[in-house]
Design an enzyme around this catalytic site. Structure first.
Site, PDB file in Angstrom:
ATOM      1  N   THR A 199      63.182  29.543  49.936  1.00 37.63           N
ATOM      2  CA  THR A 199      62.505  28.519  49.122  1.00 37.63           C
ATOM      3  C   THR A 199      61.817  29.173  47.936  1.00 37.63           C
ATOM      4  O   THR A 199      60.590  29.250  47.879  1.00 37.63           O
ATOM      5  CB  THR A 199      61.446  27.764  49.963  1.00 37.63           C
ATOM      6  N   PRO A 200      62.606  29.642  46.965  1.00 34.00           N
ATOM      7  CA  PRO A 200      61.997  30.330  45.815  1.00 34.00           C
ATOM      8  C   PRO A 200      61.091  29.421  44.998  1.00 34.00           C
ATOM      9  O   PRO A 200      61.188  28.198  45.037  1.00 34.00           O
ATOM     10  CB  PRO A 200      63.192  30.816  45.010  1.00 34.00           C
TER      11      PRO A 200
ATOM     12  N   LYS B 174      64.698  17.295  44.620  1.00 32.17           N
ATOM     13  CA  LYS B 174      65.254  18.648  44.774  1.00 32.17           C
ATOM     14  C   LYS B 174      64.170  19.718  44.764  1.00 32.17           C
ATOM     15  O   LYS B 174      64.451  20.895  44.517  1.00 32.17           O
ATOM     16  CB  LYS B 174      66.268  18.921  43.650  1.00 32.17           C
TER      17      LYS B 174
ATOM     18  N   TRP C 287      65.574  32.174  57.368  1.00 29.08           N
ATOM     19  CA  TRP C 287      66.524  31.952  56.267  1.00 29.08           C
ATOM     20  C   TRP C 287      67.854  32.646  56.546  1.00 29.08           C
ATOM     21  O   TRP C 287      68.900  32.210  56.044  1.00 29.08           O
ATOM     22  CB  TRP C 287      65.925  32.399  54.936  1.00 29.08           C
TER      23      TRP C 287
ATOM     24  N   ASP D  28      41.693  47.160  44.335  1.00 34.40           N
ATOM     25  CA  ASP D  28      41.915  47.971  43.139  1.00 34.40           C
ATOM     26  C   ASP D  28      40.680  48.822  42.841  1.00 34.40           C
ATOM     27  O   ASP D  28      39.733  48.817  43.621  1.00 34.40           O
ATOM     28  CB  ASP D  28      42.310  47.048  41.977  1.00 34.40           C
TER      29      ASP D  28
END
Lengths: 137, 137, 137, 137
Positions: free
Chosen positions: C59-60, C90, C47, C17
């Site tokens: 795999t969010p 889970k 995926w 930046d």
């Protein structure tokens, strides 16, 4: 013949859009990295160094054209074949050929300048530095 | 004359590079959003919807050329004037003029297609959908 | 001890930046790539493949925390040391340690799920696939 | 109670990944813009100005934690509710709540510093500037 440097890209999941193909602005991200990498491989110092020693802050883009020939998706490895086929007085042409499995999937040709800061903000084109050109030819 | 839709961009700190100007791939990010916004403003449904109803997954880029005329930095507001000046059989030309304080700082002209999925992966160009064209003219 | 996979990042000019340091969202870009790379190195298919064969679309992220210890800039090479220290019913914990010249400059710990599509849009957490877990341990 | 400023995001096609949901690093892009926007709305000048007048180059991140509660996709409008609930000696806490259709879909809490350049490269934390704090409270 102009020197060619190859920059390797591993396409990631997040580089792809809902159509499951590379979202095209990412090609320009990689091309900009390939542009910079070309100078690094030729032995040109970082822009931080050149800014301090001679006022060159980078090589911003003036003009670009690109052709998208085939798609890529995540898991693909891309090779960006980079060269500078033409030097002008205050600009140069940088060319990119992106291959995947030996096929060209994208081509791009840019005009860039060596930029310095302009008084009062903004940037200006500097004459092509002959020593940098010599390193890149 | 072709319909024009304006898309507004607020340039952010993170859009700028160490030279304190917009890093150019971000212009293509915004142009892609302006392209999509053009269709939205013309009443074309989301690509998720068109994919379900008629197999159109989006309008990927085939070809682009762009000219960078002046720089922008964070705090600037940009306006992307977008139109479709030309329709071909299986592609169309989309044009962008980016202004800042009334001055044109970047111009871009693209060739895009309406894409469907191809059997076995990848995408293919569909004929221009006449109803979508009618909405955009 | 949990398996560790290292993902390498070359920091580019455009990743930085106006303060000339890596713009932090780019760390998350790389961490997401390191997450995916971890599964690839463990032998888990793409995926796209798992979506077709068993409904796993990726795999969010559910939860993340990160600590920024030292800065990086373009020209730096970073190593992202990635592991899965904990499996839940889970969800799972994925951990990252980013090093530069042997020093840790950033640490991140995430909770992720294996996701499937939910009827009517959105995603849902699937039970941890035991065969994938076995590949990763 | 701490002042709250709302930053609006229109989610674009290219912000979404192959799972058709926002790719999470983009949330951090927007949060960084919301952070900066907070200071702008409070009347704090650009970092370019503060760097010139008092050596403040920005407010880099030290620490962040985030929770992803529900997904977003392109076409969605998001609102990032931003505040500074806590000021410390050399750092401050900035908090974000991202809503969509009135529901919170993501929460984030950061520790940031006011940074100046350090001799020999890198950055250092400056004491909280009392006048900037007064503008933001």
């Amino acid at each position: 013949m102009a020197r060619e440097v190859v920059y390797t890209v591993n396409v990631e999941f997040g580089d792809c859009d809902p159509a499951k193909i590379v979202w095209f602005p990412n090609f320009f991200r990689w091309i900009d990295a390939a542009s910079r990498n070309f100078f690094v491989q030729c032995g040109v110092p970082t822009w931080t160094e050149t800014e301090a020693t001679r006022g060159i802050i980078g090589t911003p883009l003036v003009d670009t054209k690109a052709k998208f020939i085939a798609v890529a998706t995540y898991g693909d490895t891309l090779y960006i074949h980079t060269s500078i086929p033409e030097w002008r007085t205050k600009s140069f042409v940088q060319r990119y050929r992106v291959t995947k499995d030996g096929d060209t999937i994208m081509e791009c040709e840019e005009v860039r300048i060596f930029a310095g800061k302009r008084e009062g903000g903004g940037i200006r084109a500097l004459p092509i530095p002959e020593d940098i050109r010599a390193l890149c030819d």
